[in-house]
Scaffold this motif. Structure first.
Motif, PDB file in Angstrom:
ATOM      1  N   SER A 245      51.917  17.145  32.135  1.00  0.00           N
ATOM      2  CA  SER A 245      50.667  16.835  32.188  1.00  0.00           C
ATOM      3  C   SER A 245      49.658  17.674  32.870  1.00  0.00           C
ATOM      4  O   SER A 245      49.997  18.726  33.830  1.00  0.00           O
ATOM      5  N   THR A 246      48.651  18.084  31.947  1.00  0.00           N
ATOM      6  CA  THR A 246      47.812  19.131  32.430  1.00  0.00           C
ATOM      7  C   THR A 246      46.211  18.480  32.401  1.00  0.00           C
ATOM      8  O   THR A 246      45.573  19.121  31.720  1.00  0.00           O
ATOM      9  N   VAL A 247      46.070  17.297  32.745  1.00  0.00           N
ATOM     10  CA  VAL A 247      44.839  16.616  32.612  1.00  0.00           C
ATOM     11  C   VAL A 247      43.791  17.057  33.268  1.00  0.00           C
ATOM     12  O   VAL A 247      44.148  17.696  34.341  1.00  0.00           O
ATOM     13  N   THR A 248      42.407  16.921  32.971  1.00  0.00           N
ATOM     14  CA  THR A 248      41.420  17.137  33.807  1.00  0.00           C
ATOM     15  C   THR A 248      41.040  16.104  34.435  1.00  0.00           C
ATOM     16  O   THR A 248      41.203  14.678  34.194  1.00  0.00           O
ATOM     17  N   PRO A 249      40.074  16.086  35.482  1.00  0.00           N
ATOM     18  CA  PRO A 249      39.679  15.120  36.185  1.00  0.00           C
ATOM     19  C   PRO A 249      38.585  14.060  35.141  1.00  0.00           C
ATOM     20  O   PRO A 249      38.092  14.430  34.193  1.00  0.00           O
ATOM     21  N   THR A 250      38.335  12.858  35.835  1.00  0.00           N
ATOM     22  CA  THR A 250      37.548  11.889  35.250  1.00  0.00           C
ATOM     23  C   THR A 250      36.480  11.673  36.125  1.00  0.00           C
ATOM     24  O   THR A 250      36.767  11.283  37.229  1.00  0.00           O
ATOM     25  N   PHE A 251      35.112  12.099  35.863  1.00  0.00           N
ATOM     26  CA  PHE A 251      34.009  11.853  36.594  1.00  0.00           C
ATOM     27  C   PHE A 251      33.158  10.903  35.957  1.00  0.00           C
ATOM     28  O   PHE A 251      32.784  10.944  34.963  1.00  0.00           O
ATOM     29  N   THR A 266      20.933   2.063  35.644  1.00  0.00           N
ATOM     30  CA  THR A 266      21.318   1.582  34.356  1.00  0.00           C
ATOM     31  C   THR A 266      22.112   2.869  33.954  1.00  0.00           C
ATOM     32  O   THR A 266      22.838   2.668  32.902  1.00  0.00           O
ATOM     33  N   THR A 267      22.160   4.126  34.380  1.00  0.00           N
ATOM     34  CA  THR A 267      23.007   4.988  33.718  1.00  0.00           C
ATOM     35  C   THR A 267      24.291   5.254  34.239  1.00  0.00           C
ATOM     36  O   THR A 267      25.072   5.990  33.921  1.00  0.00           O
ATOM     37  N   ALA A 268      24.376   4.481  35.353  1.00  0.00           N
ATOM     38  CA  ALA A 268      25.731   4.792  36.165  1.00  0.00           C
ATOM     39  C   ALA A 268      26.819   4.027  35.012  1.00  0.00           C
ATOM     40  O   ALA A 268      26.918   3.385  34.446  1.00  0.00           O
ATOM     41  N   VAL A 269      28.247   4.749  35.194  1.00  0.00           N
ATOM     42  CA  VAL A 269      29.318   4.516  34.610  1.00  0.00           C
ATOM     43  C   VAL A 269      30.477   4.102  35.668  1.00  0.00           C
ATOM     44  O   VAL A 269      30.423   4.389  36.926  1.00  0.00           O
ATOM     45  N   ALA A 270      31.480   3.388  35.259  1.00  0.00           N
ATOM     46  CA  ALA A 270      32.490   3.007  36.785  1.00  0.00           C
ATOM     47  C   ALA A 270      32.950   4.150  37.014  1.00  0.00           C
ATOM     48  O   ALA A 270      33.175   5.167  36.604  1.00  0.00           O
ATOM     49  N   PHE A 276      41.847  12.733  40.905  1.00  0.00           N
ATOM     50  CA  PHE A 276      42.356  13.736  40.026  1.00  0.00           C
ATOM     51  C   PHE A 276      43.899  13.809  40.030  1.00  0.00           C
ATOM     52  O   PHE A 276      44.613  13.887  39.202  1.00  0.00           O
ATOM     53  N   LYS A 277      44.341  13.984  41.342  1.00  0.00           N
ATOM     54  CA  LYS A 277      45.658  14.459  41.474  1.00  0.00           C
ATOM     55  C   LYS A 277      46.518  13.237  41.395  1.00  0.00           C
ATOM     56  O   LYS A 277      47.762  13.376  40.764  1.00  0.00           O
ATOM     57  N   GLU A 278      46.110  11.942  41.687  1.00  0.00           N
ATOM     58  CA  GLU A 278      46.908  10.693  41.199  1.00  0.00           C
ATOM     59  C   GLU A 278      47.070  10.821  39.596  1.00  0.00           C
ATOM     60  O   GLU A 278      48.039  10.566  39.098  1.00  0.00           O
ATOM     61  N   SER A 279      46.046  11.057  38.735  1.00  0.00           N
ATOM     62  CA  SER A 279      45.917  11.115  37.511  1.00  0.00           C
ATOM     63  C   SER A 279      46.916  12.107  36.867  1.00  0.00           C
ATOM     64  O   SER A 279      47.346  11.713  35.945  1.00  0.00           O
ATOM     65  N   ILE A 280      47.093  13.201  37.417  1.00  0.00           N
ATOM     66  CA  ILE A 280      47.876  14.059  36.845  1.00  0.00           C
ATOM     67  C   ILE A 280      49.537  13.705  36.843  1.00  0.00           C
ATOM     68  O   ILE A 280      50.124  13.705  35.958  1.00  0.00           O
ATOM     69  N   GLY A 281      49.967  12.907  37.926  1.00  0.00           N
ATOM     70  CA  GLY A 281      51.251  12.330  38.033  1.00  0.00           C
ATOM     71  C   GLY A 281      51.280  11.219  37.040  1.00  0.00           C
ATOM     72  O   GLY A 281      52.360  11.037  36.279  1.00  0.00           O
ATOM     73  N   LEU A 390      42.811  24.388  41.141  1.00  0.00           N
ATOM     74  CA  LEU A 390      41.562  24.247  41.458  1.00  0.00           C
ATOM     75  C   LEU A 390      40.621  24.119  40.289  1.00  0.00           C
ATOM     76  O   LEU A 390      40.732  23.320  39.292  1.00  0.00           O
ATOM     77  N   PHE A 391      39.890  25.086  39.894  1.00  0.00           N
ATOM     78  CA  PHE A 391      38.981  24.971  38.739  1.00  0.00           C
ATOM     79  C   PHE A 391      39.681  25.272  37.497  1.00  0.00           C
ATOM     80  O   PHE A 391      38.957  24.846  36.447  1.00  0.00           O
ATOM     81  N   GLY A 392      40.986  25.363  37.582  1.00  0.00           N
ATOM     82  CA  GLY A 392      41.489  25.562  36.332  1.00  0.00           C
ATOM     83  C   GLY A 392      41.950  24.369  35.930  1.00  0.00           C
ATOM     84  O   GLY A 392      41.591  23.728  34.856  1.00  0.00           O
ATOM     85  N   HIS A 393      42.865  23.640  36.599  1.00  0.00           N
ATOM     86  CA  HIS A 393      43.176  22.219  36.441  1.00  0.00           C
ATOM     87  C   HIS A 393      44.478  22.055  37.166  1.00  0.00           C
ATOM     88  O   HIS A 393      45.154  22.926  37.745  1.00  0.00           O
TER      89      HIS A 393
END
Length: 401
Positions: A245-251, A266-270, A276-281, A390-393
């Motif tokens: 897994s080499t996923v990037t964050p979701t913001f 009105t421009t907000a998303v969920a 980020f770290k949970e998503s990697i695993g 860090l900023f790599g991922h």
């Protein structure tokens, strides 16, 4: 066996330390050890992927070609990867992708580094779009200060104590005693940790990893190649990589641009479902088709003692806020329910940036083969690694046998 598995034919390392020599020397040592472990001759390698090291001049930037030249031109394809501290895993993923695409059968992945004294800082020059550079330049936020914020967060949210953090160091120091590649091989006590200098409150000197020279290498092959050449582990077949897994964050906003910083709801998303770290695993578990309960052993990125506790939860090896209880019960030590960092971790190695994700894979491979003498996790069948670039991922690798 999954259709996206590849075989780990061989692994090798150069011991970590402060040797003061060129990173290429370390990388060649690790590469030759991995080739010997695999029983693969260098001329049979058809792809070499190097982990870039930004502190070591032009040769570091083109590490794949640098190692290919140092080992002797053999006509292999070459690639170089960089993702900060996740560099080794990204390099491994590059090799895996080419093997799965049928473009390679035998790949050698190498990461090596020579580091300066003191904490790691961004390279010279002004880079106003680089968050790491900005946190140093505008906030004075060195890595130890960054780690301390994580530690303080655990204390505030979950009741962690400085004694808990110190106990992580005690555990990892004990694990590393039997690791011939570790730089620090000395037991410490909680009192030793707490009496060491405060670097960034609440973290002491012995809570934070050092910077080191070192190298690690992995030989990957297709599963068909492994079968043809009789690669096996105790009659169970070779260690396999099941997921990387080499996923990037979701913001909610993926581009930071001042006009977008609006109060218009009105421009907000969920918000992201996971950090980020949970998503990697989770991405690694999803790809491998396993659950956290299947994991026998974990190698995680203990830049600081407190960060190890975060990673245990990020990989869902226990519930959120439960890592301290797991530690106190001895469940993360060898012999416990889920041993974490049986290698000794960065606590015993220090950072050699392009090599450390590969070093984690080396350790898990030895564990799954039953070859981790003096630190063996008995019956280990599935291992997971994790680190953050860090900023790599970040990255996570799942291996099984």
């Amino acid at each position: 066996m999954s259709t996206h598995d590849v075989a780990v034919a061989g692994v090798g390392m150069h011991p970590w330390g402060k040797w003061g020599r060129n990173f290429v020397e370390y990388g060649v040592h690790a590469a030759r050890a991995a080739l010997a472990d695999a029983g693969v001759a260098w001329p049979d390698v058809d792809l070499i992927v190097g982990g870039e090291t930004v502190r070591n001049g032009y040769g570091g930037y083109v590490a794949g070609a640098t190692f290919a030249q140092a080992l002797g031109w053999n006509g292999a394809k070459v690639a170089t990867s960089y993702a900060a501290c996740a560099t080794g895993a990204q390099a491994l993923d590059t090799a895996r992708a080419r093997i799965l695409a049928g473009l390679s059968e035998v790949a050698l992945v190498v990461g090596a580094d020579t580091t300066p004294k003191g904490f790691l800082a961004p390279n010279a020059g002004e880079r106003w779009d680089d968050p790491d550079w900005l946190r140093f330049r505008l906030l004075g936020m060195t890595n130890p200060a960054y780690f301390a914020l994580y530690a303080r967060r655990r204390m505030d949210l979950y009741g962690a104590t400085v004694e808990d953090f110190a106990q992580v160091k005690v555990k990892n120091a004990r694990h590393g005693l039997a690791n011939p590649h570790a730089r620090y091989r000395k037991e410490v006590s909680v009192a030793d940790v707490l009496s060491s200098a405060v670097v960034s409150d609440p973290l002491h000197l012995l809570d934070i990893c050092a910077t080191s020279d070192g190298a690690a290498a992995v030989v990957l092959t297709s599963t068909e190649y492994a079968k043809r050449h009789g690669l096996s582990t105790g009659g169970r077949g070779p260690v396999r990589i099941n997921a990387i897994s080499t996923v990037t964050p979701t913001f909610p906003q993926t581009v930071i641009d001042m006009p977008l910083l609006s109060t218009d709801a009105t421009t907000a998303v969920a918000a992201p479902e996971r950090t980020f770290k949970e998503s990697i695993g989770q991405a690694a578990y999803d790809e491998a088709g396993i659950d956290p309960a299947d994991v026998s052993v974990a190698e995680v990125y203990d830049l600081s003692t407190a960060l190890e506790l975060d990673w245990i939860e990020d990989l869902q090896l226990c519930g959120r806020g439960d890592a301290e209880a797991l530690l106190r019960a001895g469940e993360t030590t060898i012999g416990g329910r889920i041993p974490v960092n049986p290698s000794g971790g960065l606590a015993c190695f220090g950072e050699a940036v392009p090599a450390q994700a590969l070093a984690q894979v080396c350790e898990i491979t030895w564990q799954l083969r039953g070859q981790a003498t003096g630190r063996q996790v008995e019956g280990a069948r599935v291992g997971i690694t994790a680190n953050q670039g860090l900023f790599g991922h970040g990255s996570s690798v799942i291996l099984s046998v």
